[in-house]
Write a protein that holds these residues in place. Sequence first.
Motif, short mmCIF file in Angstrom:
data_model
loop_
_atom_site.label_atom_id
_atom_site.label_comp_id
_atom_site.label_asym_id
_atom_site.label_seq_id
_atom_site.Cartn_x
_atom_site.Cartn_y
_atom_site.Cartn_z
N THR A 124 0.81 -1.21 0.00
CA THR A 124 0.00 0.00 0.00
C THR A 124 0.84 1.26 0.00
O THR A 124 0.55 2.21 -0.72
CB THR A 124 -0.92 0.00 1.23
N VAL A 125 1.91 1.27 0.80
CA VAL A 125 2.76 2.46 0.88
C VAL A 125 3.42 2.73 -0.47
O VAL A 125 3.48 3.87 -0.94
CB VAL A 125 3.82 2.30 1.98
N ALA A 126 3.92 1.67 -1.12
CA ALA A 126 4.58 1.83 -2.41
C ALA A 126 3.61 2.35 -3.46
O ALA A 126 3.95 3.25 -4.25
CB ALA A 126 5.19 0.51 -2.85
N SER A 127 2.40 1.79 -3.48
CA SER A 127 1.41 2.25 -4.47
C SER A 127 0.98 3.69 -4.20
O SER A 127 0.74 4.46 -5.13
CB SER A 127 0.19 1.33 -4.47
N ALA A 128 0.91 4.07 -2.93
CA ALA A 128 0.54 5.45 -2.59
C ALA A 128 1.60 6.43 -3.09
O ALA A 128 1.28 7.49 -3.66
CB ALA A 128 0.35 5.59 -1.09
N ILE A 129 2.88 6.09 -2.91
CA ILE A 129 3.96 6.96 -3.38
C ILE A 129 3.96 7.04 -4.91
O ILE A 129 4.17 8.11 -5.50
CB ILE A 129 5.31 6.44 -2.86
N LEU A 130 3.70 5.90 -5.56
CA LEU A 130 3.62 5.88 -7.02
C LEU A 130 2.51 6.80 -7.52
O LEU A 130 2.71 7.60 -8.45
CB LEU A 130 3.38 4.45 -7.50
N TRP A 131 1.35 6.73 -6.88
CA TRP A 131 0.22 7.55 -7.31
C TRP A 131 0.40 9.02 -6.96
O TRP A 131 -0.20 9.89 -7.60
CB TRP A 131 -1.08 6.99 -6.74
N MET A 132 1.20 9.32 -5.99
CA MET A 132 1.52 10.73 -5.72
C MET A 132 2.24 11.35 -6.92
O MET A 132 2.03 12.52 -7.25
CB MET A 132 2.39 10.85 -4.46
N TRP A 133 3.08 10.55 -7.56
CA TRP A 133 3.76 11.03 -8.76
C TRP A 133 2.79 11.08 -9.95
O TRP A 133 2.76 12.06 -10.70
CB TRP A 133 4.94 10.14 -9.10
N ILE A 134 1.98 10.03 -10.10
CA ILE A 134 1.03 9.99 -11.22
C ILE A 134 0.06 11.17 -11.17
O ILE A 134 -0.28 11.77 -12.21
CB ILE A 134 0.25 8.66 -11.22
N ASP A 136 0.58 14.10 -9.66
CA ASP A 136 1.22 15.39 -9.45
C ASP A 136 0.67 16.41 -10.46
O ASP A 136 0.64 16.14 -11.67
CB ASP A 136 2.73 15.26 -9.62
N PRO A 137 0.22 17.59 -10.01
CA PRO A 137 -0.42 18.55 -10.92
C PRO A 137 0.50 19.06 -12.02
O PRO A 137 0.06 19.35 -13.13
CB PRO A 137 -0.84 19.70 -9.98
N GLN A 138 1.81 19.17 -11.75
CA GLN A 138 2.74 19.75 -12.72
C GLN A 138 3.48 18.71 -13.55
O GLN A 138 3.61 18.85 -14.76
CB GLN A 138 3.75 20.63 -12.00
N PHE A 139 3.96 17.66 -12.89
CA PHE A 139 4.81 16.70 -13.59
C PHE A 139 4.20 15.29 -13.64
O PHE A 139 4.87 14.36 -14.09
CB PHE A 139 6.19 16.63 -12.91
N GLY A 140 2.98 15.13 -13.18
CA GLY A 140 2.36 13.82 -13.13
C GLY A 140 2.02 13.25 -14.49
O GLY A 140 1.84 13.98 -15.47
N LEU A 141 1.93 11.92 -14.55
CA LEU A 141 1.66 11.24 -15.81
C LEU A 141 0.30 11.63 -16.38
O LEU A 141 0.18 11.89 -17.59
CB LEU A 141 1.72 9.71 -15.57
N ILE A 142 -0.74 11.68 -15.54
CA ILE A 142 -2.09 11.95 -16.05
C ILE A 142 -2.17 13.36 -16.64
O ILE A 142 -2.67 13.54 -17.76
CB ILE A 142 -3.13 11.77 -14.93
N ASN A 143 -1.69 14.35 -15.92
CA ASN A 143 -1.76 15.72 -16.43
C ASN A 143 -0.86 15.92 -17.64
O ASN A 143 -1.16 16.74 -18.52
CB ASN A 143 -1.41 16.73 -15.33
N SER A 144 0.24 15.18 -17.72
CA SER A 144 1.10 15.27 -18.90
C SER A 144 0.38 14.71 -20.13
O SER A 144 0.47 15.29 -21.23
CB SER A 144 2.40 14.49 -18.66
N LEU A 145 -0.35 13.61 -19.95
CA LEU A 145 -1.11 13.05 -21.06
C LEU A 145 -2.24 13.98 -21.48
O LEU A 145 -2.51 14.16 -22.68
CB LEU A 145 -1.67 11.68 -20.67
#
Length: 301
Positions: A124-134, A136-145
């Motif tokens: 759970t901790v690892a997935s939470a940290i991963l999703w914090m990056w995904i 992220d408003p500026q550099f996250g994967l979703i907003n980049s797409l």
Amino acid sequence: MGAVKRGKRMSLEREEAIKGVLFISPWIIGFLVFTLYPFISSFYYSFTRFGGIGTPVFIGLKNYVNLFHDKLFYLSLYNTLYYTVIAVPLGVVLGIAVALLLNQKIRGLSFFRTIIYMPYMVPTVASAILWMWILDPQFGLINSLLASIGIKGPGWLADPAWSKMSLIIMAQWGMGQAVVIYLSGLRNVPTELYESADIDGANIFQKFFHVTLPMMSPVILYNVILGVINSLQYFTQAYIMTSGGPVNSTLFYSLYLFRESFMNYHMGYASAMAWILLVIIAACVYLLFKTSAKYVYYSGE
């Protein structure tokens, strides 16, 4: 002779019973020390003013009375119910949809089933940290797409309007366990029912709503109950990713309970919160079981 044999048999049974108790004694001790004692203690502490150290001071129902005058109590309860009401039904719909896709006879299904289940295995901790990056408003994967197609993405976890929805979206990533259970339910639907439906001229939607869903209803009920229990105790992801922010928009009930007990050292107050949560969960599960007769089909009945 008969009395002697009976005596030997009874002594052997007694010896086996003693050995059995000795083998399970570690579990019994663990249950008494780490489950039953804290359970009973928390009930007593809920009627006391207790900071975790020292002697608890009995104050009667004052903790419960104070809770119902606490704005954060209501806010945390609202956040938790909001999450539960959206995340659980969404998880059921998506889980069944994915299970139906994985139940088709096409090549590479084992690979896809593994891919779907793998996120559930991630800590759970690892997935939470991963999703914090995904997210992220500026550099996250979703907003980049989204930016690549000319759409400005929201603030996700940094925006009070999107923070709870961000956690709901993240929760669907770990639907692997539910999908496996739904797949098992699909495999247990008798093929004769589909054949009878074909003879009657039923289309794919009619077969789904009148054959598949009724036969899978016990499995769906099981996953709904688990989902409700887990959602009402939602804690780890919110604690790691937002710590209840922004503006308490992700202050879930269990997170607020944690704050009161281990940060503010209001153990008595937190114990009262824990018992109210127990009552809420028990009431929800009771209602689900009580109403299940209207929509759950058991083939043996």
